[in-house]
Every structure is written in C-alpha cells, then in structure tokens.
Design a protein around this motif. Structure first.
Motif, PDB file in Angstrom:
ATOM      1  N   GLU A 150      -3.441   9.387   0.722  1.00 60.70           N
ATOM      2  CA  GLU A 150      -2.119   9.796   0.254  1.00 60.70           C
ATOM      3  C   GLU A 150      -1.108   9.508   1.354  1.00 60.70           C
ATOM      4  O   GLU A 150      -1.459   9.437   2.535  1.00 60.70           O
ATOM      5  CB  GLU A 150      -2.092  11.272  -0.150  1.00 60.70           C
ATOM      6  CG  GLU A 150      -2.322  12.240   0.992  1.00 60.70           C
ATOM      7  CD  GLU A 150      -2.341  13.684   0.540  1.00 60.70           C
ATOM      8  OE1 GLU A 150      -1.370  14.121  -0.104  1.00 60.70           O
ATOM      9  OE2 GLU A 150      -3.347  14.359   0.816  1.00 60.70           O
ATOM     10  N   ILE A 151       0.117   9.349   0.946  1.00 63.43           N
ATOM     11  CA  ILE A 151       1.165   9.052   1.921  1.00 63.43           C
ATOM     12  C   ILE A 151       1.524  10.337   2.662  1.00 63.43           C
ATOM     13  O   ILE A 151       1.535  11.414   2.081  1.00 63.43           O
ATOM     14  CB  ILE A 151       2.374   8.387   1.227  1.00 63.43           C
ATOM     15  CG1 ILE A 151       3.288   7.731   2.248  1.00 63.43           C
ATOM     16  CG2 ILE A 151       3.102   9.354   0.328  1.00 63.43           C
ATOM     17  CD1 ILE A 151       4.159   6.645   1.698  1.00 63.43           C
ATOM     18  N   THR A 192       9.244   8.965   4.490  1.00 58.14           N
ATOM     19  CA  THR A 192      10.568   8.603   5.018  1.00 58.14           C
ATOM     20  C   THR A 192      10.851   7.111   4.869  1.00 58.14           C
ATOM     21  O   THR A 192      11.999   6.684   5.011  1.00 58.14           O
ATOM     22  CB  THR A 192      10.734   9.002   6.502  1.00 58.14           C
ATOM     23  OG1 THR A 192       9.835   8.237   7.313  1.00 58.14           O
ATOM     24  CG2 THR A 192      10.513  10.490   6.710  1.00 58.14           C
ATOM     25  N   LEU A 193       9.818   6.319   4.549  1.00 52.93           N
ATOM     26  CA  LEU A 193      10.016   4.883   4.316  1.00 52.93           C
ATOM     27  C   LEU A 193      10.503   4.584   2.893  1.00 52.93           C
ATOM     28  O   LEU A 193      10.783   3.426   2.577  1.00 52.93           O
ATOM     29  CB  LEU A 193       8.720   4.116   4.580  1.00 52.93           C
ATOM     30  CG  LEU A 193       8.365   3.950   6.041  1.00 52.93           C
ATOM     31  CD1 LEU A 193       6.916   3.522   6.194  1.00 52.93           C
ATOM     32  CD2 LEU A 193       9.292   2.945   6.701  1.00 52.93           C
ATOM     33  N   THR A 194      10.618   5.593   2.056  1.00 49.85           N
ATOM     34  CA  THR A 194      11.040   5.395   0.665  1.00 49.85           C
ATOM     35  C   THR A 194      12.338   4.575   0.564  1.00 49.85           C
ATOM     36  O   THR A 194      12.384   3.600  -0.178  1.00 49.85           O
ATOM     37  CB  THR A 194      11.172   6.737  -0.074  1.00 49.85           C
ATOM     38  OG1 THR A 194       9.904   7.391  -0.053  1.00 49.85           O
ATOM     39  CG2 THR A 194      11.628   6.548  -1.506  1.00 49.85           C
ATOM     40  N   PRO A 195      13.403   4.921   1.303  1.00 51.07           N
ATOM     41  CA  PRO A 195      14.628   4.111   1.172  1.00 51.07           C
ATOM     42  C   PRO A 195      14.438   2.661   1.628  1.00 51.07           C
ATOM     43  O   PRO A 195      15.041   1.748   1.069  1.00 51.07           O
ATOM     44  CB  PRO A 195      15.665   4.827   2.035  1.00 51.07           C
ATOM     45  CG  PRO A 195      15.013   6.018   2.614  1.00 51.07           C
ATOM     46  CD  PRO A 195      13.589   6.065   2.166  1.00 51.07           C
ATOM     47  N   VAL A 196      13.601   2.449   2.629  1.00 51.96           N
ATOM     48  CA  VAL A 196      13.333   1.089   3.113  1.00 51.96           C
ATOM     49  C   VAL A 196      12.611   0.294   2.032  1.00 51.96           C
ATOM     50  O   VAL A 196      12.996  -0.841   1.708  1.00 51.96           O
ATOM     51  CB  VAL A 196      12.487   1.122   4.409  1.00 51.96           C
ATOM     52  CG1 VAL A 196      12.073  -0.278   4.831  1.00 51.96           C
ATOM     53  CG2 VAL A 196      13.229   1.839   5.516  1.00 51.96           C
ATOM     54  N   ILE A 205       0.836  -1.198   0.000  1.00 50.49           N
ATOM     55  CA  ILE A 205       0.000   0.000   0.000  1.00 50.49           C
ATOM     56  C   ILE A 205       0.870   1.247   0.000  1.00 50.49           C
ATOM     57  O   ILE A 205       0.674   2.164  -0.806  1.00 50.49           O
ATOM     58  CB  ILE A 205      -0.953  -0.004   1.214  1.00 50.49           C
ATOM     59  CG1 ILE A 205      -1.988  -1.120   1.070  1.00 50.49           C
ATOM     60  CG2 ILE A 205      -1.634   1.363   1.379  1.00 50.49           C
ATOM     61  CD1 ILE A 205      -2.770  -1.414   2.352  1.00 50.49           C
ATOM     62  N   LEU A 206       1.855   1.282   0.882  1.00 51.84           N
ATOM     63  CA  LEU A 206       2.739   2.448   0.954  1.00 51.84           C
ATOM     64  C   LEU A 206       3.509   2.649  -0.347  1.00 51.84           C
ATOM     65  O   LEU A 206       3.631   3.769  -0.839  1.00 51.84           O
ATOM     66  CB  LEU A 206       3.698   2.304   2.140  1.00 51.84           C
ATOM     67  CG  LEU A 206       3.042   2.398   3.516  1.00 51.84           C
ATOM     68  CD1 LEU A 206       4.008   1.949   4.599  1.00 51.84           C
ATOM     69  CD2 LEU A 206       2.536   3.801   3.775  1.00 51.84           C
ATOM     70  N   GLY A 207       4.009   1.564  -0.911  1.00 48.55           N
ATOM     71  CA  GLY A 207       4.726   1.665  -2.181  1.00 48.55           C
ATOM     72  C   GLY A 207       3.844   2.186  -3.302  1.00 48.55           C
ATOM     73  O   GLY A 207       4.259   3.010  -4.114  1.00 48.55           O
ATOM     74  N   THR A 208       2.599   1.729  -3.326  1.00 55.35           N
ATOM     75  CA  THR A 208       1.652   2.182  -4.347  1.00 55.35           C
ATOM     76  C   THR A 208       1.333   3.660  -4.160  1.00 55.35           C
ATOM     77  O   THR A 208       1.293   4.426  -5.129  1.00 55.35           O
ATOM     78  CB  THR A 208       0.366   1.337  -4.304  1.00 55.35           C
ATOM     79  OG1 THR A 208       0.723  -0.032  -4.529  1.00 55.35           O
ATOM     80  CG2 THR A 208      -0.635   1.779  -5.358  1.00 55.35           C
ATOM     81  N   LEU A 209       1.148   4.082  -2.918  1.00 56.52           N
ATOM     82  CA  LEU A 209       0.862   5.495  -2.663  1.00 56.52           C
ATOM     83  C   LEU A 209       2.077   6.378  -2.927  1.00 56.52           C
ATOM     84  O   LEU A 209       1.923   7.556  -3.260  1.00 56.52           O
ATOM     85  CB  LEU A 209       0.354   5.692  -1.234  1.00 56.52           C
ATOM     86  CG  LEU A 209      -1.056   5.153  -0.977  1.00 56.52           C
ATOM     87  CD1 LEU A 209      -1.413   5.253   0.504  1.00 56.52           C
ATOM     88  CD2 LEU A 209      -2.086   5.885  -1.824  1.00 56.52           C
ATOM     89  N   GLN A 269       0.025   7.223  11.404  1.00 55.70           N
ATOM     90  CA  GLN A 269       0.412   8.482  10.773  1.00 55.70           C
ATOM     91  C   GLN A 269       1.310   8.308   9.549  1.00 55.70           C
ATOM     92  O   GLN A 269       2.142   9.152   9.244  1.00 55.70           O
ATOM     93  CB  GLN A 269       1.060   9.418  11.800  1.00 55.70           C
ATOM     94  CG  GLN A 269       0.142   9.723  12.957  1.00 55.70           C
ATOM     95  CD  GLN A 269       0.796  10.564  14.027  1.00 55.70           C
ATOM     96  OE1 GLN A 269       1.849  11.142  13.815  1.00 55.70           O
ATOM     97  NE2 GLN A 269       0.170  10.626  15.182  1.00 55.70           N
ATOM     98  N   LEU A 270       1.124   7.195   8.834  1.00 53.99           N
ATOM     99  CA  LEU A 270       1.907   6.954   7.616  1.00 53.99           C
ATOM    100  C   LEU A 270       1.145   7.370   6.361  1.00 53.99           C
ATOM    101  O   LEU A 270       1.756   7.538   5.302  1.00 53.99           O
ATOM    102  CB  LEU A 270       2.310   5.484   7.526  1.00 53.99           C
ATOM    103  CG  LEU A 270       3.216   5.009   8.673  1.00 53.99           C
ATOM    104  CD1 LEU A 270       3.498   3.524   8.546  1.00 53.99           C
ATOM    105  CD2 LEU A 270       4.510   5.807   8.710  1.00 53.99           C
TER     106      LEU A 270
END
Length: 124
Positions: free
Chosen positions: A85-86, A92-96, A30-34, A68-69
């Motif tokens: 939306e993210i 900040t999780l982008t590099p992970v 989900i986070l990657g898609t957003l 709160q992500l």
C-alpha cells in the motif's frame, strides 16, 4: 541575483533527488496504481500493471519501500501473502502523478491532432 541562484540550485538539487528516487519505467506506474487501490497483493499489482516481469516488479517495490513511499505487509496464513500500500509520504506524490497524467493526456491529444492535420494536408 545571488538569492535567485541559490533558489535555482535548490530546485535543481530537488529535481535531481526526485528523479533519483522516481526514475525508471515503473515506479510512477506502481505508485499511481497503489493510489487507486487500498492494498494490493503482489500478483494483483503485477496484473494491474500489465507488462512487467515479477523480477522487475520485486526490485521496484523494494526500492519504493526503502524510500518509504510504500508499505509492505506480510499476512500470515497457510501461505504467506504480501500486500503493498502507498505510505502517507507516497500519497504526497498525488499532485505530481496527476500533473504528469494531465500533461501526458494533453500531449497525446496534441500529437494526434498534428498527425490528423498532416494526414489531411497530404490527401489534398
């Protein structure tokens, strides 16, 4: 030595906290898609993810919002729509996420090479 143990304990606690928030099959998807889209409505997000039920997506979105992500915004109209939306903290999780994607792609290539190597050995 004691300083090293304290550092290790801190890292283990950080990993535990991260896994508690990000665990499960869908949260990182989900986070990657957003990250790839500006904002998505519920059905757009569900279509983008593929094989996820509305019930599971709804639960995962609630968890991510609670932590709160992501942000959830209701759009007034004839039919109330919701966009996701993210959040800046989620970004900040982008590099992970990128590191996990890189590792997964490398792992997949390695496994495919091993399978092809084993297949060629069996045909000789």
């Amino acid at each position: 030595m004691e300083e090293q143990r304290a550092h290790c304990k801190t890292n283990v606690r950080g990993i535990k906290d991260s896994m508690s928030i990000l665990s499960g099959k869908w949260k990182l998807h989900i986070l990657g898609t957003l990250l790839l889209h500006d904002k998505l409505r519920f059905m757009e997000l569900q279509r983008a993810l593929g094989d996820i039920s509305a019930k599971v997506l709804s639960k995962e979105l609630r968890d991510l919002e609670l932590n709160q992500l992501i942000y959830r915004t209701e759009i007034d109209g004839a039919i109330v729509a919701v966009e996701y939306e993210i959040s800046p903290f989620g970004i900040t999780l982008t590099p992970v996420i990128q590191s996990l994607a890189n590792w997964g792609n490398t792992y997949r290539q390695e496994i495919i090479q091993q399978m092809e190597k084993n297949k060629s050995l069996k045909t000789k």
